[in-house]
Design a protein around this motif. Structure first.
Motif, PDB file in Angstrom:
ATOM      1  N   THR A 282      -9.839   9.685   6.239  1.00 35.05           N
ATOM      2  CA  THR A 282      -9.556  10.462   5.335  1.00 35.05           C
ATOM      3  C   THR A 282      -9.127  11.948   5.533  1.00 35.05           C
ATOM      4  O   THR A 282      -8.415  12.585   4.786  1.00 35.05           O
ATOM      5  CB  THR A 282     -11.051  10.581   4.460  1.00 35.05           C
ATOM      6  OG1 THR A 282     -11.455   9.230   4.361  1.00 35.05           O
ATOM      7  CG2 THR A 282     -10.874  11.323   3.158  1.00 35.05           C
ATOM      8  N   ALA A 283      -9.868  12.480   6.574  1.00 32.18           N
ATOM      9  CA  ALA A 283      -9.351  14.023   7.066  1.00 32.18           C
ATOM     10  C   ALA A 283      -8.145  13.745   7.356  1.00 32.18           C
ATOM     11  O   ALA A 283      -7.161  14.858   7.246  1.00 32.18           O
ATOM     12  CB  ALA A 283     -10.029  14.446   8.310  1.00 32.18           C
ATOM     13  N   GLU A 284      -7.257  12.744   7.949  1.00 35.65           N
ATOM     14  CA  GLU A 284      -5.724  12.676   8.264  1.00 35.65           C
ATOM     15  C   GLU A 284      -5.106  12.852   6.949  1.00 35.65           C
ATOM     16  O   GLU A 284      -4.012  13.598   6.917  1.00 35.65           O
ATOM     17  CB  GLU A 284      -5.644  11.426   8.935  1.00 35.65           C
ATOM     18  CG  GLU A 284      -4.154  11.508   9.376  1.00 35.65           C
ATOM     19  CD  GLU A 284      -3.757   9.893  10.004  1.00 35.65           C
ATOM     20  OE1 GLU A 284      -2.490   9.743  10.387  1.00 35.65           O
ATOM     21  OE2 GLU A 284      -4.727   9.221  10.361  1.00 35.65           O
ATOM     22  N   ARG A 285      -5.717  12.270   5.806  1.00 34.83           N
ATOM     23  CA  ARG A 285      -4.903  12.135   4.680  1.00 34.83           C
ATOM     24  C   ARG A 285      -4.989  13.522   4.058  1.00 34.83           C
ATOM     25  O   ARG A 285      -4.150  14.008   3.161  1.00 34.83           O
ATOM     26  CB  ARG A 285      -5.353  11.327   3.744  1.00 34.83           C
ATOM     27  CG  ARG A 285      -5.268   9.800   4.238  1.00 34.83           C
ATOM     28  CD  ARG A 285      -6.110   8.732   3.314  1.00 34.83           C
ATOM     29  NE  ARG A 285      -5.735   8.653   1.947  1.00 34.83           N
ATOM     30  CZ  ARG A 285      -6.401   7.864   1.106  1.00 34.83           C
ATOM     31  NH1 ARG A 285      -7.815   7.514   1.172  1.00 34.83           N
ATOM     32  NH2 ARG A 285      -5.961   7.783  -0.355  1.00 34.83           N
ATOM     33  N   MET A 327      -0.055   6.889   5.215  1.00 36.50           N
ATOM     34  CA  MET A 327      -1.490   6.234   4.633  1.00 36.50           C
ATOM     35  C   MET A 327      -1.397   6.305   3.050  1.00 36.50           C
ATOM     36  O   MET A 327      -2.576   5.652   2.624  1.00 36.50           O
ATOM     37  CB  MET A 327      -2.617   6.758   5.407  1.00 36.50           C
ATOM     38  CG  MET A 327      -2.939   8.356   5.044  1.00 36.50           C
ATOM     39  SD  MET A 327      -1.465   9.436   5.580  1.00 36.50           S
ATOM     40  CE  MET A 327      -1.894   9.220   7.307  1.00 36.50           C
ATOM     41  N   ILE A 328      -0.677   6.792   2.341  1.00 41.21           N
ATOM     42  CA  ILE A 328      -0.459   6.775   0.708  1.00 41.21           C
ATOM     43  C   ILE A 328       0.477   6.172   0.360  1.00 41.21           C
ATOM     44  O   ILE A 328       1.550   6.303   0.675  1.00 41.21           O
ATOM     45  CB  ILE A 328      -0.760   8.572   0.592  1.00 41.21           C
ATOM     46  CG1 ILE A 328      -2.031   8.963   0.942  1.00 41.21           C
ATOM     47  CG2 ILE A 328      -0.726   8.395  -1.056  1.00 41.21           C
ATOM     48  CD1 ILE A 328      -2.219  10.418   0.632  1.00 41.21           C
ATOM     49  N   GLU A 333      -1.400   7.727  -6.533  1.00 38.37           N
ATOM     50  CA  GLU A 333      -2.672   7.539  -5.402  1.00 38.37           C
ATOM     51  C   GLU A 333      -2.726   9.217  -4.897  1.00 38.37           C
ATOM     52  O   GLU A 333      -3.679   9.574  -4.482  1.00 38.37           O
ATOM     53  CB  GLU A 333      -2.225   6.620  -4.375  1.00 38.37           C
ATOM     54  CG  GLU A 333      -3.240   6.585  -3.414  1.00 38.37           C
ATOM     55  CD  GLU A 333      -2.962   5.582  -2.204  1.00 38.37           C
ATOM     56  OE1 GLU A 333      -3.673   5.629  -1.349  1.00 38.37           O
ATOM     57  OE2 GLU A 333      -2.124   4.864  -2.480  1.00 38.37           O
ATOM     58  N   MET A 334      -1.589   9.688  -4.312  1.00 38.76           N
ATOM     59  CA  MET A 334      -1.494  11.262  -3.840  1.00 38.76           C
ATOM     60  C   MET A 334      -2.280  12.170  -4.649  1.00 38.76           C
ATOM     61  O   MET A 334      -3.297  12.748  -4.294  1.00 38.76           O
ATOM     62  CB  MET A 334      -0.195  11.375  -3.473  1.00 38.76           C
ATOM     63  CG  MET A 334      -0.093  12.727  -2.827  1.00 38.76           C
ATOM     64  SD  MET A 334      -0.026  12.332  -1.004  1.00 38.76           S
ATOM     65  CE  MET A 334       0.843  13.893  -0.371  1.00 38.76           C
ATOM     66  N   ILE A 335      -2.042  12.311  -5.939  1.00 36.29           N
ATOM     67  CA  ILE A 335      -2.712  13.022  -7.124  1.00 36.29           C
ATOM     68  C   ILE A 335      -3.999  12.638  -7.064  1.00 36.29           C
ATOM     69  O   ILE A 335      -4.858  13.644  -7.110  1.00 36.29           O
ATOM     70  CB  ILE A 335      -1.696  13.043  -8.334  1.00 36.29           C
ATOM     71  CG1 ILE A 335      -0.414  13.492  -8.389  1.00 36.29           C
ATOM     72  CG2 ILE A 335      -2.554  13.797  -9.357  1.00 36.29           C
ATOM     73  CD1 ILE A 335      -0.254  14.872  -7.764  1.00 36.29           C
ATOM     74  N   ARG A 336      -4.579  11.449  -7.110  1.00 37.93           N
ATOM     75  CA  ARG A 336      -5.679  11.257  -7.557  1.00 37.93           C
ATOM     76  C   ARG A 336      -6.735  11.514  -6.120  1.00 37.93           C
ATOM     77  O   ARG A 336      -7.816  11.934  -6.200  1.00 37.93           O
ATOM     78  CB  ARG A 336      -5.869   9.636  -7.744  1.00 37.93           C
ATOM     79  CG  ARG A 336      -7.275   9.393  -8.068  1.00 37.93           C
ATOM     80  CD  ARG A 336      -7.966  10.064  -9.089  1.00 37.93           C
ATOM     81  NE  ARG A 336      -9.393   9.711  -9.404  1.00 37.93           N
ATOM     82  CZ  ARG A 336      -9.901   8.790  -9.920  1.00 37.93           C
ATOM     83  NH1 ARG A 336      -9.117   7.931 -10.735  1.00 37.93           N
ATOM     84  NH2 ARG A 336     -11.321   8.737  -9.980  1.00 37.93           N
TER      85      ARG A 336
END
Length: 532
Positions: A282-285, A327-328, A333-336
């Motif tokens: 998650t931190a990578e995202r 990963m996205i 999905e990016m906005i959410r």
């Protein structure tokens, strides 16, 4: 005992006394070096007495203070949390306490004691008998803020602390009394007595000291014996998760929210097995999205919204486009994800500013276009963002004919009353306000009751199958009729065929948006009018 007023500038004392009844300066052994304020009435002693502050507390209160002090580095602060304070033989009173250290005085501890009512708190630390969904969201938000204050930029706290999530065992149903008892037990174990929260009806989290060997505490077994509730738990080591880094802290908050929501891969067993992997991924995202923000690495495309009677373009909706990290998988999905990790506020500001520049640039070379810019419901729940938004619009009031605000609702808006006040202010400045995706997600007719808006966009799910679905047509008619009665303009989304456009037109929908009229385009190209 020296009086602190001789050492500290009056303005700082004044600031502290805005919320405090008593200021204390303690040494590393918790002996009071200086005191100012209601010393006699609060502590039951005279100002010139030498004493240890811990002697005025219950055993539980002393434990709260000593465990909290271990996490202070001079770069953070803790509080408020509740303790009972009073001299020997006196009735102890409840006080809210704030604690901090100063970078140049690592062996000294500063404490402000405040009566709970000064902070709008009740004397009892118990939660209410029932917790509303809005209150639960507020409690979670406060817990996440405390987490950030505790760990961010604080490797010492990171090395000494753990975060444990707890869930009621399979088949357990907690009543409100059990929920209250569990939360209170966890608070008593937590850092400073204040780093614990109920995340969902049967899920909790708390931050506690890292103990090894004979000092290690089996919190689950202890609570199970006290409450009779079977529990499952997973512990995250703060150091392993790199919680002193801002992005990792955002990742932890996201993981805890997913745990609260019951999302796949975020149950107790998964967190126990691979918490580092969950938080690290998650931190990578987070870092990928932060790079988008820092470098402005996004573009805007514009999709036309067409008047269904005249077939003329009324305005455009600005839509963000990214180069997606591996990963996205989608723009949505990016906005959410940005909403879930708290980065959407910065992004919404960036999109707003870029849209304003676009309108001005095009206005300087030709006809000025009208553009609607999306603002997340999560952003509009943030007080600072709302103030900044209103100030920005007031500073660009000459664009009120060309710029409108479209409220997106992938994240539920929790405080409709507060939002309604801001929208009224925006509309009073002359800017139009649209509500996106009505009928989808968490939105409902309560939004129309609470919020004064200019236009409502009907979610495309109701439009896509309306030519074949009697039920969808019935929903469409009811929405259009209600909006007409309320004086609200309607926009139908996902208009992909001529049949869609004709159906919406026959029902009295005012505007249409979709591939039938034009795809999102970077050049703001005016599409040719569609025949009726």
């Amino acid at each position: 005992m020296a009086n602190i007023a001789g050492k500290v500038p009056g303005r700082f004392l004044g600031y502290a006394f805005c919320v405090g009844d008593l200021l204390l300066e303690l040494d590393k052994d918790y002996k009071v070096l200086n005191a100012d304020g209601a010393v006699k009435s609060t502590l039951g002693i005279t100002p010139d007495q030498s004493f240890c502050f811990l002697d005025l507390l219950t055993e539980k209160g002393a434990g709260i203070i000593t465990s909290a002090a271990k996490t202070l580095t001079g770069a953070n602060r803790l509080g408020p949390f509740m303790v009972s304070v009073g001299g020997e033989g006196a009735v102890r009173e409840r006080y809210s306490i704030f604690m901090s250290k100063l970078p140049h005085a690592p062996d000294e501890l500063y404490i402000v004691l405040s009566k709970p009512y000064r902070l709008g708190q009740k004397e009892s630390s118990n939660v209410s008998s029932t917790v509303s969904p809005a209150q639960l969201e507020e409690n979670k938000a406060e817990f996440f803020e405390r987490l950030e204050d505790l760990f961010e930029g604080n490797p010492e706290a990171e090395d000494n602390m753990q975060v444990t999530v707890i869930e009621a065992g399979e088949g357990e149903r907690l009543d409100t009394g059990q929920q209250r008892d569990l939360e209170n037990y966890l608070k008593s174990f937590s850092v400073g007595g204040s780093h614990a929260a109920m995340l969902a009806n049967d899920k909790f989290a708390f931050v506690h000291e890292r103990k090894e060997g004979s000092e290690k505490v089996d919190y689950v077994e202890t609570i199970k014996k006290a409450t009779g509730v079977a529990l499952e738990a997973a512990t995250i080591n703060a150091a392993d998760a790199n919680l002193s880094e801002k992005d990792s802290m955002r990742a932890l908050a996201f993981s805890l929210q997913q745990f609260a929501d019951g999302s796949d891969g975020f149950d107790v067993s998964e967190i126990a097995a691979k918490s580092d992997e969950l938080i690290g991924g998650t931190a990578e995202r987070v870092r990928a999205f932060r790079k988008v923000l820092d470098e402005g690495a996004f573009s805007l495309v514009y999709q036309p919204i067409v008047n269904l009677k005249s077939n003329d373009v009324h305005h455009y909706e600005a839509l963000a486009r990214f180069d997606l990290p591996e990963m996205i998988s989608s723009q949505w999905e990016m906005i959410r994800f940005a909403e879930d990790v708290g980065l959407i506020l910065e992004f919404d500001k960036a999109v707003l500013y870029r849209t304003i520049r676009k309108i001005r640039e095009l206005g300087n070379v030709g006809e000025t276009p009208s553009i609607a810019v999306n603002i997340s419901g999560r952003s509009l729940s943030d007080t600072e963002f709302k103030l900044d938004l209103v100030a920005t619009l007031k500073g660009n009031k000459d664009l009120k004919r060309y710029l409108s605000i479209e409220i997106t609702e992938s994240a539920k808006i929790s405080d409709l009353d507060s939002l309604g006040e801001v929208l009224s202010e925006i509309r009073n400045e002359g800017f139009r306000v649209y509500l996106d995706d009505f009928g989808a997600g968490a939105s409902g007719f309560q939004y129309l009751k609470k919020l004064q808006i200019d236009a409502l966009k009907i979610d495309g799910d109701y439009v896509r199958n309306a030519t074949e679905s009697k039920e969808d047509r019935a929903f469409l008619r009811s929405m259009v009729t209600l909006c007409r009665d309320l004086g609200i303009v309607t926009v139908g989304e996902w208009v992909e065929t001529k049949e869609h456009a004709e159906l919406l037109r026959s029902m009295g929908v005012d505007f249409g948006q979709g591939y039938y009229f034009g795809k999102p385009n970077a050049g703001l190209v005016m599409p040719k009018a569609k025949a009726s």
